[in-house]
Design a protein around this motif. Structure first.
Motif, PDB file in Angstrom:
ATOM      1  N   SER A  47      -5.693  -1.675  -7.178  1.00 41.45           N
ATOM      2  CA  SER A  47      -6.890  -0.902  -6.871  1.00 41.45           C
ATOM      3  C   SER A  47      -6.474   0.394  -6.198  1.00 41.45           C
ATOM      4  CB  SER A  47      -7.827  -1.676  -5.953  1.00 41.45           C
ATOM      5  OG  SER A  47      -8.984  -0.912  -5.620  1.00 41.45           O
ATOM      6  N   THR A  48      -7.307   1.398  -6.330  1.00 38.36           N
ATOM      7  CA  THR A  48      -7.088   2.646  -5.602  1.00 38.36           C
ATOM      8  C   THR A  48      -8.347   3.044  -4.864  1.00 38.36           C
ATOM      9  OG1 THR A  48      -7.771   4.143  -7.392  1.00 38.36           O
ATOM     10  CG2 THR A  48      -5.451   3.474  -7.343  1.00 38.36           C
ATOM     11  N   LEU A  49      -8.142   3.692  -3.720  1.00 36.72           N
ATOM     12  CA  LEU A  49      -9.216   4.295  -2.937  1.00 36.72           C
ATOM     13  C   LEU A  49      -8.880   5.759  -2.771  1.00 36.72           C
ATOM     14  CD1 LEU A  49     -11.704   4.074  -0.886  1.00 36.72           C
ATOM     15  CD2 LEU A  49      -9.939   3.839   0.871  1.00 36.72           C
ATOM     16  N   CYS A  90      -3.178   0.203  -3.843  1.00 31.67           N
ATOM     17  CA  CYS A  90      -3.027  -1.151  -3.325  1.00 31.67           C
ATOM     18  C   CYS A  90      -2.580  -2.056  -4.460  1.00 31.67           C
ATOM     19  CB  CYS A  90      -4.346  -1.649  -2.731  1.00 31.67           C
ATOM     20  SG  CYS A  90      -4.301  -3.342  -2.112  1.00 31.67           S
ATOM     21  N   CYS A 122      -6.228  -2.263   2.693  1.00 33.86           N
ATOM     22  CA  CYS A 122      -6.629  -3.047   1.535  1.00 33.86           C
ATOM     23  C   CYS A 122      -6.524  -4.528   1.908  1.00 33.86           C
ATOM     24  CB  CYS A 122      -5.697  -2.705   0.375  1.00 33.86           C
ATOM     25  SG  CYS A 122      -5.867  -3.747  -1.072  1.00 33.86           S
ATOM     26  N   ARG A 182     -10.588  -0.078 -10.016  1.00 34.80           N
ATOM     27  CA  ARG A 182     -10.078  -1.453 -10.060  1.00 34.80           C
ATOM     28  C   ARG A 182      -9.754  -1.765 -11.514  1.00 34.80           C
ATOM     29  NH1 ARG A 182     -10.566  -6.748  -7.761  1.00 34.80           N
ATOM     30  NH2 ARG A 182      -8.535  -7.501  -8.426  1.00 34.80           N
ATOM     31  N   TYR A 220      -6.391   3.256   6.554  1.00 36.34           N
ATOM     32  CA  TYR A 220      -7.157   2.641   5.476  1.00 36.34           C
ATOM     33  C   TYR A 220      -6.394   1.396   5.016  1.00 36.34           C
ATOM     34  CZ  TYR A 220      -9.911   6.871   5.565  1.00 36.34           C
ATOM     35  OH  TYR A 220     -10.726   7.903   5.974  1.00 36.34           O
ATOM     36  N   ILE A 275     -13.501   4.457  -5.891  1.00 37.81           N
ATOM     37  CA  ILE A 275     -12.593   3.320  -5.985  1.00 37.81           C
ATOM     38  C   ILE A 275     -12.396   2.960  -7.451  1.00 37.81           C
ATOM     39  CG2 ILE A 275     -12.408   0.828  -5.577  1.00 37.81           C
ATOM     40  CD1 ILE A 275     -13.848   1.282  -2.904  1.00 37.81           C
ATOM     41  N   GLN A 306       0.834  -1.200   0.000  1.00 35.88           N
ATOM     42  CA  GLN A 306       0.000   0.000   0.000  1.00 35.88           C
ATOM     43  C   GLN A 306       0.870   1.252   0.000  1.00 35.88           C
ATOM     44  OE1 GLN A 306      -3.426  -1.493   3.041  1.00 35.88           O
ATOM     45  NE2 GLN A 306      -3.561   0.663   2.423  1.00 35.88           N
ATOM     46  N   TRP A 311     -11.727  -2.810   0.798  1.00 40.45           N
ATOM     47  CA  TRP A 311     -11.160  -1.643   1.465  1.00 40.45           C
ATOM     48  C   TRP A 311     -11.825  -1.453   2.822  1.00 40.45           C
ATOM     49  CZ3 TRP A 311      -6.931   0.945   0.054  1.00 40.45           C
ATOM     50  CH2 TRP A 311      -6.497   0.839  -1.281  1.00 40.45           C
ATOM     51  N   TYR A 312     -10.978  -1.251   3.847  1.00 40.92           N
ATOM     52  CA  TYR A 312     -11.454  -1.059   5.210  1.00 40.92           C
ATOM     53  C   TYR A 312     -10.951   0.276   5.756  1.00 40.92           C
ATOM     54  CZ  TYR A 312     -12.618  -6.075   5.566  1.00 40.92           C
ATOM     55  OH  TYR A 312     -13.150  -7.325   5.394  1.00 40.92           O
ATOM     56  N   ARG A 313     -11.649   0.781   6.746  1.00 40.17           N
ATOM     57  CA  ARG A 313     -11.209   1.947   7.504  1.00 40.17           C
ATOM     58  C   ARG A 313     -11.108   1.556   8.977  1.00 40.17           C
ATOM     59  NH1 ARG A 313     -15.038   7.176   7.764  1.00 40.17           N
ATOM     60  NH2 ARG A 313     -16.240   5.807   9.140  1.00 40.17           N
TER      61      ARG A 313
END
Lengths: 112, 114
Positions: B76-78, B23, B93, B70, B91, B68, B6, B34-36
């Motif tokens: 992937s990007t957030l 990610c 991944c 993909r 954050y 997001i 990341q 994706w998590y926070r």
């Protein structure tokens, strides 16, 4: 909402077994029990998972009750490096494509 | 096991700006998550990103705030848009391992919004 209940914190002496309980009384027949841990400032780390049989790997043992409503993660010889937050998670499948839903977990403190 | 990288690992941002987190996975994966993790809290799922389709967002998270991308099976990007101090979080991944269903996590991107 998470489908598991865990004690917020536990203490363990170094070298002793750490037994972390988890209640999942509403678990469905096809749902697996997963355990992850998160050491401070790191991403969560997979420990073990099971459906109904007890499981053991190089890190830990997972004991699931016969009715599957609760389980216990056992770290046989806890070390200081095992200090972490431990998450018990019920997951609909062990197949790829299903996210993990985290509860609050148990903070395990191992001391010398 | 999948290896996840990341970027950035941490950043300090000004209120009102946007930041994109990347990610990268060392193998092809179907789903990326994706998590926070807010300070002192557990992980909360933001969205699931499947290659070739729109991301699926959890309740409380919207595409305008957390777009997001993909573009392929390893990346992937957030983006965290129009940031406020409440967006200060880690954050993370996550990806599935196809054969075992284990989820692997990156080390996270720690954002501080001033």
């Amino acid at each position: 909402d998470a489908k598991t209940t865990q004690p917020p914190s536990m203490d363990c002496a170094e070298g002793r077994a750490a037994n972390l309980p988890c209640n999942h009384s509403t678990i469905s027949g096809n749902e697996y029990v997963y355990w992850y841990r998160q050491i401070h400032s790191q991403g969560p780390q997979y420990i073990i998972h099971g459906l109904k049989n007890n499981e053991t790997n190089e890190m830990a043992s997972l004991i699931i009750t016969e009715d599957r409503k609760s389980s216990t993660l056992i770290l046989p010889h806890a070390t200081l490096r095992d200090t972490a937050v431990y998450y018990c998670i019920v997951r609909p499948s062990n197949q790829a494509g299903t996210a993990l839903i985290f509860g609050k977990g148990t903070t395990l403190s191992v001391s010398s | 096991s999948a290896v996840i990288s990341q970027k950035p690992s941490r950043d300090i941002c000004q209120r009102g700006t946007s930041l994109t987190i990347q990610c990268q996975v060392d193998s092809q994966v179907t789903m990326m998550f994706w998590y926070r993790q807010q300070p002192g809290q557990s992980l909360t799922l933001i969205a699931t990103a499947n290659q070739g389709s729109e991301a699926t967002y959890e309740s409380g998270f919207v595409i305008d705030k957390f777009p997001i991308s993909r573009p392929n099976l390893t990346f992937s990007t957030l983006t965290v848009s129009n940031m406020s101090p409440e967006d200060s979080s880690i954050y993370l991944c996550s990806v599935d391992e196809q054969l075992t269903g284990e989820l692997f996590f990156g080390e996270g991107s720690r954002l501080t919004v001033l």
